[in-house]
Write an enzyme that holds these catalytic residues in place. Structure first.
Site, PDB file in Angstrom:
ATOM      1  N   HIS A   1     116.152 -23.823  11.886  1.00 44.70           N
ATOM      2  CA  HIS A   1     116.193 -25.211  11.424  1.00 44.70           C
ATOM      3  C   HIS A   1     117.121 -26.088  12.267  1.00 44.70           C
ATOM      4  CE1 HIS A   1     119.790 -23.844   9.032  1.00 44.70           C
ATOM      5  NE2 HIS A   1     120.177 -25.095   9.234  1.00 44.70           N
TER       6      HIS A   1
ATOM      7  N   ASP B   1     114.864 -17.585   9.696  1.00 41.61           N
ATOM      8  CA  ASP B   1     115.614 -18.762  10.138  1.00 41.61           C
ATOM      9  C   ASP B   1     116.461 -18.465  11.380  1.00 41.61           C
ATOM     10  OD1 ASP B   1     116.391 -21.426  10.076  1.00 41.61           O
ATOM     11  OD2 ASP B   1     118.116 -21.036   8.785  1.00 41.61           O
TER      12      ASP B   1
ATOM     13  N   SER C   1     125.655 -24.344  10.740  1.00 47.52           N
ATOM     14  CA  SER C   1     124.443 -23.537  10.850  1.00 47.52           C
ATOM     15  C   SER C   1     124.300 -22.953  12.244  1.00 47.52           C
ATOM     16  CB  SER C   1     123.210 -24.396  10.542  1.00 47.52           C
ATOM     17  OG  SER C   1     123.172 -24.751   9.192  1.00 47.52           O
TER      18      SER C   1
END
Length: 525
Positions: free
Chosen positions: A252, A282, A366
């Protein structure tokens, strides 16, 4: 300074070996950590003599010539003055030999010298042998008394000086301190403050980078197409070979990018090439030049991680302005599974197995590293619970999940997974009337994954599966919905070419077939 650990509000117990992953409540909001769109110290410089507990000393002797004490004299002063008068009278008498004592050779110790004029330091008076006059003797005794008081004051000041120095050292653990040499000059002394955390960071911090996502836009002034920074996240350099280096980050973080760029801890930048992505876990892999790479991270064994051990999160929260930020906490839970919406349609279609930590993870973290006290990467930071009444619940993809995925992405640009060749719909989303009239499910069967479409020539097609079949069991494991079917299908021990027994309901009857798994496409299971 002592390493301080963070207090916990709750601490999950580590599941027993072989236990199934512990699920967190599906009612919670699980979101990816989106890329960023007393003691007082004595101060000798300010202290005054009033801080030193010493008694006042009067300059008067304390008695009148008639032997009466002054009106202002204290009892102690009067007694001291009377003692002086006694010694004055004794001094006027001829000296008598003292009784011989050990070590004095039978002589009387000499009278201390006086600072007043007329005194003779040699102990005689021009060879006449007469004792000093009464006034000189009186001043000599008083001078000795004052000298004693002065010595006590100096000693007290020295003791206070050492005490202040010890207090100053105990209450200041700074990187530098100041000392004074005998010559009066000062110098700074550096303190080596090394902890397990700082040693861990030395091994891995420079391997954590910022990842910038540029997407196409339109200039307001000219109307021309531009590439603007749309978001940013973090990444970890995990390999360096033949002039190239490889970075792992989250899918993402790079999703929708026209251009990708990596910024190192030194501030240097390098353009990045997207090698491949895996939306289910992910993860994504980037390729860059190794020109500015100074450190490569080492992966640890996430299966050996224990609840309560130190966890260090490194990344770029809120963008490159805070690049390389470090937060520390503990591992709050292992073998967690959290539901994830991979396509943004509001429906949870995957359950990610993660490590839970209370180390602060914010938007922009992230793709960054979750590190153990040895400086090894035990997870890639990915998500957090972001509801208003929740604090300190973040998640990282375990390193033992990451490594085989990024190896495949690096080599093939994609992850090859086994597939049935179908599209699915969860039975619990189908109205009960249709479950009974269309699917004709027996009473009590309100779960499973319904086949919406079968791809021609696929494994499911060859095994005889059809539209409206409801799969309830695969490989001996119960299938409650499409999410559990994927977990069974994508397990690490399942490979392309494996044969798998499938149980399903068709027209109300339970059937069994055997499927030979083929490679998955991007849209089908």
């Amino acid at each position: 300074m002592d390493e301080k650990n963070k207090d916990l509000e709750t601490q999950a117990k580590e599941p027993a070996s072989g236990a199934s992953p512990e699920k967190l409540p599906e009612s919670q909001s699980y979101t990816r950590s989106e890329p960023n769109g007393d003691a007082a110290v004595h101060n000798p410089e300010t202290a005054s003599t009033k801080d030193i507990p010493v008694e006042a000393v009067h300059s008067a002797e304390g008695v009148t010539p008639e032997g009466q004490p002054f009106a202002t004299a204290t009892k102690e002063e009067a007694e001291a003055s009377s003692t002086h008068a006694f010694f004055d009278e004794a001094a006027s008498e001829p000296a008598r030999p003292a009784t011989q004592a050990s070590g004095n050779n039978g002589t009387v110790p000499p009278i201390p010298p006086t600072r007043a004029g007329g005194g003779n330091l040699s102990g005689n008076n021009g060879g006449g042998g007469e004792p000093p006059k009464k006034d000189g003797k009186k001043k000599t005794i008083w001078g000795a008394f004052l000298a004693g008081i002065l010595g006590v004051l100096i000693g007290a000041l020295i003791v206070l000086g050492f005490s202040w120095g010890a207090l100053h050292d105990d209450n200041n653990n700074d990187a530098t301190s100041t000392t004074t040499s005998n010559t009066g000059t000062t110098k700074k002394v550096t303190v080596e403050n090394t902890t397990g955390t700082t040693q861990a960071l030395e091994k891995v911090q420079d391997a954590v980078v910022s990842v910038l996502n540029y997407q196409a836009g339109t200039s307001i002034s000219t109307g021309d197409t531009t590439e603007d920074e749309a978001s940013s996240g973090s990444g970890v350099v995990y390999k360096k070979s033949s002039g190239k280096a490889y970075v792992v980050t989250n899918n993402h973080v790079v999703e929708g990018a026209n251009k990708l760029e990596v910024t190192f801890s030194s501030g240097k930048k390098a353009e990045a090439k997207l090698v491949g992505t895996d939306k289910w876990n992910d993860l994504a892999v980037l390729e860059i030049s190794d020109k500015y790479v100074t450190k490569v991270a080492e992966f640890g064994n996430s299966d050996a991680v224990k609840v309560g051990e130190i966890a260090i999160a490194i990344g770029s929260p809120l963008g490159t302005e805070f690049a390389g930020s470090v937060t520390q906490g503990i591992v709050s839970g292992v073998n967690r599974t959290v539901p994830v919406d991979t396509n943004g349609d509001g429906t949870e279609d995957w359950e990610a197995e993660v490590i839970q930590t209370d180390a602060a993870i914010n938007p922009g973290n992230s793709g960054g590293a979750l590190v153990n006290i040895e400086g090894q990467v035990i997870g890639i930071n990915s998500m957090k619970i972001s509801t208003e009444n929740v604090e300190g619940i973040g998640f990282a993809i375990p390193s033992n999940t990451v490594v085989p995925i990024i190896d495949q992405l690096e080599k093939n640009g994609e992850v090859e997974r086994p597939s049935l060749g179908v599209t699915l719909r969860d039975v619990d989303t189908i109205p009960e009337v249709q479950q009974q009239q269309v699917l004709k499910l027996p009473s009590g069967v309100d779960y499973g994954a319904m086949v919406q479409q079968v791809v021609a020539g696929s494994a499911a097609d060859k095994a005889g599966l059809k539209e409206y079949d409801v799969i309830v069991e695969m490989n001996g494991k119960k299938v409650t919905n499409s999410m559990t079917l994927r977990q069974i299908l994508y397990a690490n021990d399942v490979k392309i070419g494996d044969k798998m027994e499938v149980k399903y309901y068709r027209e109300g009857k339970k059937e069994t077939t055997t499927v030979t798994l083929t490679a998955a496409s991007s849209t089908n299971q």
